[in-house]
Design an enzyme around this catalytic site. Structure first.
Site, PDB file in Angstrom:
ATOM      1  N   SER A 107     -29.292 -17.851 -28.957  1.00  0.00           N
ATOM      2  CA  SER A 107     -28.651 -16.860 -29.828  1.00  0.00           C
ATOM      3  C   SER A 107     -28.858 -15.447 -29.321  1.00  0.00           C
ATOM      4  O   SER A 107     -28.202 -14.515 -29.789  1.00  0.00           O
ATOM      5  CB  SER A 107     -29.234 -16.963 -31.237  1.00  0.00           C
ATOM      6  OG  SER A 107     -30.637 -16.687 -31.189  1.00  0.00           O
ATOM      7  N   THR A 109     -31.719 -13.955 -29.845  1.00  0.00           N
ATOM      8  CA  THR A 109     -32.596 -13.345 -30.851  1.00  0.00           C
ATOM      9  C   THR A 109     -33.679 -12.486 -30.204  1.00  0.00           C
ATOM     10  O   THR A 109     -34.029 -11.409 -30.706  1.00  0.00           O
ATOM     11  CB  THR A 109     -33.248 -14.440 -31.720  1.00  0.00           C
ATOM     12  OG1 THR A 109     -32.223 -15.140 -32.437  1.00  0.00           O
ATOM     13  CG2 THR A 109     -34.246 -13.842 -32.707  1.00  0.00           C
ATOM     14  N   HIS A 191       3.277 -22.031   6.589  1.00  0.00           N
ATOM     15  CA  HIS A 191       2.454 -23.097   7.194  1.00  0.00           C
ATOM     16  C   HIS A 191       1.690 -22.570   8.416  1.00  0.00           C
ATOM     17  O   HIS A 191       1.335 -23.333   9.315  1.00  0.00           O
ATOM     18  CB  HIS A 191       3.305 -24.308   7.608  1.00  0.00           C
ATOM     19  CG  HIS A 191       4.118 -24.883   6.509  1.00  0.00           C
ATOM     20  ND1 HIS A 191       3.645 -25.870   5.666  1.00  0.00           N
ATOM     21  CD2 HIS A 191       5.387 -24.597   6.096  1.00  0.00           C
ATOM     22  CE1 HIS A 191       4.583 -26.183   4.786  1.00  0.00           C
ATOM     23  NE2 HIS A 191       5.636 -25.417   5.025  1.00  0.00           N
ATOM     24  N   SER A 321     -22.319  -9.083  16.513  1.00  0.00           N
ATOM     25  CA  SER A 321     -23.066 -10.205  17.075  1.00  0.00           C
ATOM     26  C   SER A 321     -24.402  -9.725  17.611  1.00  0.00           C
ATOM     27  O   SER A 321     -24.521  -8.621  18.144  1.00  0.00           O
ATOM     28  CB  SER A 321     -22.276 -10.864  18.206  1.00  0.00           C
ATOM     29  OG  SER A 321     -23.043 -11.858  18.861  1.00  0.00           O
ATOM     30  N   LYS A 327     -18.738  -7.137  20.256  1.00  0.00           N
ATOM     31  CA  LYS A 327     -17.997  -7.921  19.262  1.00  0.00           C
ATOM     32  C   LYS A 327     -18.025  -7.211  17.912  1.00  0.00           C
ATOM     33  O   LYS A 327     -19.068  -6.759  17.460  1.00  0.00           O
ATOM     34  CB  LYS A 327     -18.603  -9.313  19.128  1.00  0.00           C
ATOM     35  CG  LYS A 327     -17.730 -10.319  18.387  1.00  0.00           C
ATOM     36  CD  LYS A 327     -18.340 -11.718  18.500  1.00  0.00           C
ATOM     37  CE  LYS A 327     -17.386 -12.775  17.959  1.00  0.00           C
ATOM     38  NZ  LYS A 327     -17.201 -12.648  16.510  1.00  0.00           N
ATOM     39  N   GLU A 334     -14.820 -10.546   4.814  1.00  0.00           N
ATOM     40  CA  GLU A 334     -15.750 -11.663   4.639  1.00  0.00           C
ATOM     41  C   GLU A 334     -16.607 -11.473   3.387  1.00  0.00           C
ATOM     42  O   GLU A 334     -16.834 -12.418   2.617  1.00  0.00           O
ATOM     43  CB  GLU A 334     -16.629 -11.798   5.879  1.00  0.00           C
ATOM     44  CG  GLU A 334     -15.883 -12.324   7.097  1.00  0.00           C
ATOM     45  CD  GLU A 334     -16.701 -12.301   8.365  1.00  0.00           C
ATOM     46  OE1 GLU A 334     -16.216 -12.828   9.382  1.00  0.00           O
ATOM     47  OE2 GLU A 334     -17.842 -11.761   8.355  1.00  0.00           O
TER      48      GLU A 334
END
Length: 469
Positions: A107, A109, A191, A321, A327, A334
């Site tokens: 609840s 409380t 697709h 990386s 990289k 993400e």
């Protein structure tokens, strides 16, 4: 003094009493015996109720004292003292004194009594009379209507003040970028395979429209969220509360927050059910689905930079990386995708918790409130990050898009009304096999001249739809 100042030394503790007996409370703590019992008993989540919920507790206690004074149930001086203390709580000035775990009594409380005890102690400092947590701060209330009302207040504030502005900011950013890229043609994909041309602006416009639909959902949800349980007290009958109490609390909350709160038409349903919370969680899930789609589109479109689609270039925010120098990864998409996954899980949590409306009371109220606020916060910050750290700064590789569009054999679809499907399929097959532009193959296999083919196969014209003649 903060919660981290707690010491085990008996000299640093004081005695408090409740109906079960003596409890030892840290000397510095503003809370009392019932809160301390909750601290001792509940530690599963190891997380207190979130700050927006504590703010809502302060606002509800402020409004309750005002309503009791207006109805002649409480002396003005005491009401002012309680309201002053309650606003300090609503301003999150005493969050360290709200230690009760999220996974507590169903609840809520313990959280209600935490607010009652803290506000009573604050209000009693310098007051002419001693303010009692139950008799005064909790007057005309029960945990069973206070906690659902706090869920409504905190959810409405978070939607109106945080999520809706974040949605609007992200939508406007995407719309601006869509206008900038309105004339840049690219190959559409269905697709994940090459399809008819679209513009980058059209691609972006889909994202804006999807988020705008969720903005409308949030707006339409607010009136149902803002129907409060206050006034129903323990089981919905309103025992120990003035018949006008709930309505007066709603008016005061509306004036204080700018939201349009109303006493629920049926207080029994408002205490036992949490359908508006389920709807809010489901709306967050819809936003999550859209965010996941946008994030994954951005990941696909920026893939590369040499061996992927490489149509977009996202802002370079950090090295990607620990082993591959140079990289750079799509870190914001993400992170946004992970936020979306969390929101989808949160919706399941709220749904299961809302099913626990057993007879006259839902007994998972703290979990519902905390999970909803967690989700609104995550959605808000994900939208802001997507907007400011990704969408606002990305660029389009126009030269690559033009090259890919010109070599797209599916362009032959535009010739169907003129040369028919069968001949079009033959041209597309030859274009695929030879790696030559559709225009060049069509020039050999049809009687259409170069100017006519240029007109019929103009990529920008094809993005406007219609039948080519």
């Amino acid at each position: 003094m903060t919660a981290s100042s707690n010491h085990d030394n008996e000299a640093d503790r004081r005695e408090e009493r409740d109906s079960l007996g003596v409890v030892h409370v840290p000397a510095w703590a503003l809370w009392g015996a019932q809160t301390q019992r909750a601290v001792d008993n509940f530690g599963i989540a190891r997380a207190p109720m979130p700050a927006p919920f504590i703010r809502a507790l302060g606002l509800v206690k402020w409004a309750a004292a005002g309503a009791n004074a207006e109805l002649g149930l409480m002396r003005t001086g005491m009401a002012i003292a309680i309201q002053s203390a309650a606003l300090e709580v609503a301003d999150n000035r005493h969050d360290a004194h709200f230690p009760v775990d999220v996974l507590q009594t169903g609840s809520g409380t313990s959280s209600n009594m935490n607010a009652n005890e803290v506000i009573a102690r604050l209000a009693s400092e310098g007051a002419e009379v001693l303010v009692h947590p139950n008799d005064h701060v909790n007057m005309s209330q029960s945990s069973n209507d206070v906690i659902p009302t706090c869920i409504a207040v905190s959810t409405a504030e978070a939607l109106r003040n945080d999520l809706l502005p974040a949605l609007r900011g992200c939508i406007e950013c995407i719309e601006r970028r869509s206008e900038e890229f309105a004339a840049i043609v690219k190959t559409g994909r269905t697709h994940l395979m090459d399809a008819m041309p679209i513009t980058v602006g059209q691609e972006f416009s889909a994202w804006a429209a999807q988020l705008a639909a969720s903005e409308e959902r949030c707006q339409s949800l607010l009136p149902r969220v803002c129907a409060i349980a206050q006034g129903g007290t323990a089981v919905g009958t309103g025992i120990n509360a003035h018949p006008k109490f709930g309505a007066k609390v709603a008016v005061l909350l509306s004036e204080q927050t700018g939201n349009d709160f109303l006493a629920a038409d049926n207080s029994f349903a408002a205490i036992a059910g949490q359908e508006a919370s389920v709807e809010a969680a489901a709306t967050l899930k819809v936003i999550a689905v859209t965010l996941m789609k946008i994030a994954n589109d951005l990941r696909w479109l920026s893939s590369g930079p040499l061996n992927g689609l490489a149509e977009l270039q996202l802002p370079a925010l950090q090295p990607g990386s620990s082993i591959m120098p140079g990289k750079v990864n799509p870190v914001i998409p993400e992170a946004v995708a992970m936020a979306a996954a969390k929101l989808i899980g949160n919706e399941a949590t709220v749904t299961v918790a809302a099913q626990s409306g057993n007879l006259q009371l839902n007994v998972m109220l703290p979990l519902i409130g905390a999970t909803l606020l967690d989700g609104i916060g995550i959605a808000t910050r994900a939208l802001q990050a997507l907007h400011t750290q990704c969408l606002a700064g990305l660029t389009v590789n126009s030269e690559r898009l033009a090259e890919l569009s010109a070599r797209n054999p599916v362009l032959v679809t535009a010739l169907n009304p003129v040369i028919g499907y069968e001949l079009g399929a033959k041209i597309a097959k030859e274009a695929y096999a030879s790696g030559r532009p559709v225009r060049d193959v069509a020039l050999e296999l049809t009687d259409l001249d170069a100017d006519e083919l240029d007109r019929l196969l103009d990529p920008l014209s094809l993005t406007r739809g219609g039948i080519q003649h």
